[in-house]
Design an enzyme around this catalytic site. Sequence first.
Site, PDB file in Angstrom:
ATOM      1  N   MET A  60     -11.290  -6.142   5.270  1.00  0.00           N
ATOM      2  CA  MET A  60     -10.512  -5.202   6.078  1.00  0.00           C
ATOM      3  C   MET A  60     -10.237  -5.826   7.448  1.00  0.00           C
ATOM      4  O   MET A  60     -11.161  -6.263   8.136  1.00  0.00           O
ATOM      5  CB  MET A  60     -11.291  -3.890   6.296  1.00  0.00           C
ATOM      6  CG  MET A  60     -11.518  -3.045   5.064  1.00  0.00           C
ATOM      7  SD  MET A  60     -10.028  -2.530   4.189  1.00  0.00           S
ATOM      8  CE  MET A  60      -9.153  -1.589   5.446  1.00  0.00           C
ATOM      9  N   SER A  72       0.865  -1.190   0.000  1.00  0.00           N
ATOM     10  CA  SER A  72       0.000   0.000   0.000  1.00  0.00           C
ATOM     11  C   SER A  72       0.890   1.224   0.000  1.00  0.00           C
ATOM     12  O   SER A  72       1.661   1.447   0.942  1.00  0.00           O
ATOM     13  CB  SER A  72      -0.867   0.006   1.252  1.00  0.00           C
ATOM     14  OG  SER A  72      -1.351   1.321   1.456  1.00  0.00           O
ATOM     15  N   HIS A 126      -8.340   1.176  -4.045  1.00  0.00           N
ATOM     16  CA  HIS A 126      -9.248   0.918  -2.916  1.00  0.00           C
ATOM     17  C   HIS A 126      -9.945   2.241  -2.589  1.00  0.00           C
ATOM     18  O   HIS A 126      -9.351   3.121  -1.974  1.00  0.00           O
ATOM     19  CB  HIS A 126      -8.418   0.385  -1.740  1.00  0.00           C
ATOM     20  CG  HIS A 126      -9.188   0.206  -0.470  1.00  0.00           C
ATOM     21  ND1 HIS A 126      -8.581  -0.034   0.737  1.00  0.00           N
ATOM     22  CD2 HIS A 126     -10.527   0.230  -0.217  1.00  0.00           C
ATOM     23  CE1 HIS A 126      -9.508  -0.158   1.681  1.00  0.00           C
ATOM     24  NE2 HIS A 126     -10.692   0.022   1.131  1.00  0.00           N
ATOM     25  N   HIS A 180      -1.173  -1.268  -4.373  1.00  0.00           N
ATOM     26  CA  HIS A 180      -2.444  -0.958  -3.692  1.00  0.00           C
ATOM     27  C   HIS A 180      -2.517   0.556  -3.459  1.00  0.00           C
ATOM     28  O   HIS A 180      -1.612   1.143  -2.862  1.00  0.00           O
ATOM     29  CB  HIS A 180      -2.517  -1.732  -2.377  1.00  0.00           C
ATOM     30  CG  HIS A 180      -3.829  -1.588  -1.667  1.00  0.00           C
ATOM     31  ND1 HIS A 180      -4.959  -2.285  -2.031  1.00  0.00           N
ATOM     32  CD2 HIS A 180      -4.194  -0.830  -0.593  1.00  0.00           C
ATOM     33  CE1 HIS A 180      -5.965  -1.969  -1.224  1.00  0.00           C
ATOM     34  NE2 HIS A 180      -5.520  -1.074  -0.351  1.00  0.00           N
ATOM     35  N   ASP A 214      -6.501  -6.597   4.070  1.00  0.00           N
ATOM     36  CA  ASP A 214      -5.917  -5.252   4.150  1.00  0.00           C
ATOM     37  C   ASP A 214      -5.965  -4.750   5.583  1.00  0.00           C
ATOM     38  O   ASP A 214      -7.048  -4.576   6.144  1.00  0.00           O
ATOM     39  CB  ASP A 214      -6.714  -4.316   3.222  1.00  0.00           C
ATOM     40  CG  ASP A 214      -6.131  -2.918   3.123  1.00  0.00           C
ATOM     41  OD1 ASP A 214      -5.072  -2.654   3.731  1.00  0.00           O
ATOM     42  OD2 ASP A 214      -6.742  -2.089   2.416  1.00  0.00           O
ATOM     43  N   MET A 260      -8.821   8.120  -0.008  1.00  0.00           N
ATOM     44  CA  MET A 260      -9.630   8.527   1.156  1.00  0.00           C
ATOM     45  C   MET A 260     -10.115   9.958   0.962  1.00  0.00           C
ATOM     46  O   MET A 260      -9.396  10.799   0.418  1.00  0.00           O
ATOM     47  CB  MET A 260      -8.785   8.439   2.420  1.00  0.00           C
ATOM     48  CG  MET A 260      -8.161   7.058   2.631  1.00  0.00           C
ATOM     49  SD  MET A 260      -7.337   6.982   4.212  1.00  0.00           S
ATOM     50  CE  MET A 260      -6.544   5.371   4.099  1.00  0.00           C
ATOM     51  N   MET A 283     -12.139   4.555  -0.635  1.00  0.00           N
ATOM     52  CA  MET A 283     -12.794   4.807   0.658  1.00  0.00           C
ATOM     53  C   MET A 283     -13.427   6.174   0.522  1.00  0.00           C
ATOM     54  O   MET A 283     -12.990   7.164   1.142  1.00  0.00           O
ATOM     55  CB  MET A 283     -11.757   4.743   1.785  1.00  0.00           C
ATOM     56  CG  MET A 283     -11.282   3.320   2.066  1.00  0.00           C
ATOM     57  SD  MET A 283      -9.725   3.246   2.968  1.00  0.00           S
ATOM     58  CE  MET A 283      -8.573   3.326   1.597  1.00  0.00           C
ATOM     59  N   ASP A 292      -4.665   3.593  -2.020  1.00  0.00           N
ATOM     60  CA  ASP A 292      -5.739   3.929  -1.071  1.00  0.00           C
ATOM     61  C   ASP A 292      -6.262   5.341  -1.300  1.00  0.00           C
ATOM     62  O   ASP A 292      -5.528   6.318  -1.156  1.00  0.00           O
ATOM     63  CB  ASP A 292      -5.197   3.821   0.361  1.00  0.00           C
ATOM     64  CG  ASP A 292      -5.031   2.382   0.801  1.00  0.00           C
ATOM     65  OD1 ASP A 292      -6.004   1.620   0.699  1.00  0.00           O
ATOM     66  OD2 ASP A 292      -3.911   2.026   1.236  1.00  0.00           O
TER      67      ASP A 292
HETATM   68  C1  DX5 Z   1      -6.318   1.448   5.566  1.00  0.00           C
HETATM   69  C2  DX5 Z   1      -5.842   1.158   4.164  1.00  0.00           C
HETATM   70  C3  DX5 Z   1      -4.727   0.198   4.102  1.00  0.00           C
HETATM   71  C4  DX5 Z   1      -3.470   0.639   4.804  1.00  0.00           C
HETATM   72  C5  DX5 Z   1      -2.810  -0.588   5.344  1.00  0.00           C
HETATM   73  O1  DX5 Z   1      -7.525   2.132   5.513  1.00  0.00           O
HETATM   74  O2  DX5 Z   1      -6.905   0.629   3.382  1.00  0.00           O
HETATM   75  O3  DX5 Z   1      -4.460  -0.198   2.765  1.00  0.00           O
HETATM   76  O4  DX5 Z   1      -2.564   1.311   3.995  1.00  0.00           O
HETATM   77  O5  DX5 Z   1      -1.733  -0.204   6.094  1.00  0.00           O
HETATM   78  P1  DX5 Z   1      -0.991  -1.196   7.089  1.00  0.00           P
HETATM   79  O6  DX5 Z   1      -0.486  -2.335   6.282  1.00  0.00           O
HETATM   80  O7  DX5 Z   1       0.077  -0.340   7.672  1.00  0.00           O
HETATM   81  O8  DX5 Z   1      -2.026  -1.635   8.100  1.00  0.00           O
HETATM   82 ZN    ZN Z   2      -6.432  -0.258   1.398  1.00  0.00          ZN
END
Ligand code: DX5
Ligand code: ZN
Length: 227
Positions: free
Chosen positions: A136, A7, A65, A32, A175, A36, A67, A34
Amino acid sequence: MFRIAPSILSANFAKLGEEITNVLDSGADIIHFDVMDNHYVPNLTIGPLVCEAIRPLTKAMIDVHLMVEPVDRIVPDFAKAGANIISFHPEASNHIDRTIGLIKEQGCKAGLVFNPATPLSYLDHILDKLDLILIMSVNPGFGGQKFIPEALNKLRAVRQRIEASGKKDILLEIDGGVKVDNIAEIARAGADTFVAGSAIYGAGKDSDPHRYDTVLAAMRSELAKVK
Ligand code: DX5
Ligand code: ZN
């Protein structure tokens, strides 16, 4: 076959291109990504412009991903930016089946994401339309959180549903809080695709382009123990 998906949330954003190239050179399979929005989750990260900027760096899949809420409006932008997989949270879409269809119409693989308290009943009528199911193992929003063990039970339950459906090519991704010391147990519970942010990008010294070799090799050797 197991896939490791770093990620980039935990990468050094001041040199994101290098961070991606280095992690892939060290043997990562998927990037990956993310997204947000400070609305669906209490954090704000990166969007389609960044996806477009990193696309020319690699042929590896970019696993977006989302969010974000709402979902649909931003899907075509990520497809145009070169995303290969687009995953979303069912709570963030008013019409889950429509959103899955939209992602596929845009030429991407579609994934559905389950928060720790999201019931698997969302899979009941749409499982065969999915390319990926993401469990998750932390509440979404931040890297570096602790793995929630109940996710293992959820993985076992999803793996059973995938087997029963006959659509065995659906990826089962985990994840949150994935590390060298728990990756084998997670694989035994049924995951085949492993997102890891802080465990990978936190490794080694910033100046060393090979700093991800050790952690990725350690993850691979743990996975090799799993039948
Ligand atoms: C959290 C993200 C993850 C995050 C995971 O909301 O979706 O992808 O980056 O990070 P680690 O591996 O540090 O838990
Ligand atoms: Zn993620």
